[in-house]
Write an enzyme that holds these catalytic residues in place. Structure first.
Site, PDB file in Angstrom:
ATOM      1  N   GLU A  20      22.965  -0.920   1.490  1.00  0.00           N
ATOM      2  CA  GLU A  20      24.169  -0.919   2.513  1.00  0.00           C
ATOM      3  C   GLU A  20      25.275   0.030   2.371  1.00  0.00           C
ATOM      4  O   GLU A  20      25.567   0.609   3.315  1.00  0.00           O
ATOM      5  CB  GLU A  20      25.042  -2.397   1.808  1.00  0.00           C
ATOM      6  CG  GLU A  20      24.205  -3.556   1.957  1.00  0.00           C
ATOM      7  CD  GLU A  20      23.539  -3.933   0.917  1.00  0.00           C
ATOM      8  OE1 GLU A  20      22.918  -3.135   0.275  1.00  0.00           O
ATOM      9  OE2 GLU A  20      23.404  -5.209   0.468  1.00  0.00           O
ATOM     10  N   ASP A  79     -21.332  -1.219  -9.583  1.00  0.00           N
ATOM     11  CA  ASP A  79     -20.789   0.009  -8.840  1.00  0.00           C
ATOM     12  C   ASP A  79     -20.299   1.304  -9.530  1.00  0.00           C
ATOM     13  O   ASP A  79     -20.237   2.363  -9.054  1.00  0.00           O
ATOM     14  CB  ASP A  79     -19.518  -0.506  -8.047  1.00  0.00           C
ATOM     15  CG  ASP A  79     -19.737  -1.506  -6.853  1.00  0.00           C
ATOM     16  OD1 ASP A  79     -20.920  -1.802  -6.912  1.00  0.00           O
ATOM     17  OD2 ASP A  79     -18.936  -1.901  -6.186  1.00  0.00           O
TER      18      ASP A  79
END
Ligand code: AOF
Ligand code: ZN
EC number: 3.5.4.26
Length: 373
Positions: free
Chosen positions: A55, A206
């Site tokens: 703001e 992996d």
């Protein structure tokens, strides 16, 4: 102002908020616009933790441009704060700027400010409308809500799968499922997250690097490996992982931590955290809590495999799913599924999510989902 105009302006405030996604933690990302008769005249967002709130940034932008803030409506994704934190209350800035109408996306989940800002402004004659694009604004700060209310790391589950929902072929060799654009987005996700989490099986299959390979990455995420069967400290792939990351943490069972391997790891530079058992695997929520309290990690990116993905979903801690769908079909029942478990025998028992985004990512699609409320 017409509802459609309010939504359009709030959508812009959401876009602005997203610019702060990385730097605002552990604060929420917040965006704000000032509009005059439906036209945006100034913008602002919370740029970083400890910096002015959205703001105030929007009001400062208006002043720089010589705009009369008293003639503007303020649109802000989060209820203005009414407390003295690192910055003075935004409610005061709104009053000083003479703003007469404030449109708010969602209430602040922070117990220190909840509800206070809107009431304070209303009592001083400001028109406050709550709940414009409320769900989108709540989703925007889901990470912040998790940190403040659950005191744990927010978990993003990333999956790269084929059209038939497989994350790897039966060969168990490391093979790319998705294309280069999606892989680039995964690095972006790693940049956003303080930790990457994988199951032991994925690591063994992996041997992933799990690093962020973007030039702008300031530092590498720490690595978490979830496994009941801990390796010996001299196993090469774990050393490699450790050298690439700031830190390596194992989440394991009580027995794992007590095993000879567990003791040997603890005696080296590796942290071994025993997690309690749930009926659905190790208590990952406990791991995420400890990650938050002991390492200050706000977001954890889980990169599989299927068993870990299912455990996170089943335990209700898959806070956000990023599913990269490659336009490929393996058509092999022995290929590895993205969620691996032994759960719902009927459709009405399936774990439910809701889609919050779908976009193309090169030749793939990237779907974003969140738990059903
Ligand atoms: C707003 N606008 O742009 C943000 C808000 O330590 P501080 O002073 O920065 O305050 C942090 C708290 O303020 C944070 O926990 C959240 O409740 C709120 N954040 N509020 O009005 C903003 N970032
Ligand atoms: Zn504020």
């Amino acid at each position: 102002m017409a509802a459609r105009t309010d939504e359009r302006l709030m959508a812009r405030a959401i876009e602005l908020a997203q610019r702060g996604l990385l730097a605002t933690a552990p604060n929420p990302c917040v965006g704000a616009v000032l509009a005059r008769e439906g036209e945006i005249v100034a913008e602002g967002w919370h740029t970083a933790h400890g910096h002015p709130h959205a703001e105030r940034e929007a009001i400062a932008d208006a002043r720089r441009k010589g705009v009369d803030t008293a003639a503007c409506d303020l649109y802000v994704t989060l209820e203005p704060c009414n407390h003295h934190g690192r910055t003075p209350p935004c409610t005061e800035a709104v009053l000083e700027a003479g703003i007469r109408r404030v449109v708010v996306g969602c209430a602040d989940p922070n117990p220190a400010v909840a509800g206070g800002g809107a009431d304070f402004l209303r009592q001083r004659g400001v028109a406050v409308e709550m709940g414009v694009l409320e769900r989108e604004c709540r989703d925007l700060i889901a990470d912040f809500t998790t940190w403040t209310l659950q005191k744990r790391a927010y978990c993003i589950l990333k999956l790269a799968q084929t059209l038939d929902g497989r994350i790897a072929s039966r060969s168990a060799l490391p093979e790319a499922v998705s294309g280069p654009d999606s892989q680039c987005r995964v690095h972006e996700l790693r940049r956003l997250c303080g930790a990457v989490v994988v199951g032991g099986g994925t690591l063994r299959a992996d041997n992933p690097r799990l690093t962020c390979r973007l030039p702008e990455a300031e530092r590498q995420p720490l690595a978490v490996v979830v496994t009941r069967s801990l390796p010996w400290p001299d196993e090469e792939r774990f050393w490699l992982l450790m050298h690439r990351h700031r830190e390596l943490i194992f989440w394991t069972s009580e027995e794992g931590a007590d095993s000879d391997q567990g003791k040997a790891l603890s005696a080296s530079q590796v942290r071994v955290w025993p997690l309690p058992e749930t009926g659905h695997g190790l208590d990952l929520r406990a791991g995420l809590s400890r990650l938050h309290s002991e390492t200050g990690v706000h977001r954890a990116l889980c990169e599989g495999g299927g068993r870990l993905a299912f455990a996170l979903a089943r335990q209700g801690v898959a806070d956000e799913l990023r599913v990269f769908v490659a336009p490929k079909v393996l058509g092999d029942a022995r290929a590895v599924p993205s969620f691996q478990g032994d759960w719902a025998p009927a459709m009405n028992e399936a774990l439910g999510f809701r889609f919050t985004g779908a976009e193309t990512s090169g030749e793939d699609m990237m779907l974003t989902l969140r738990p059903r409320e």
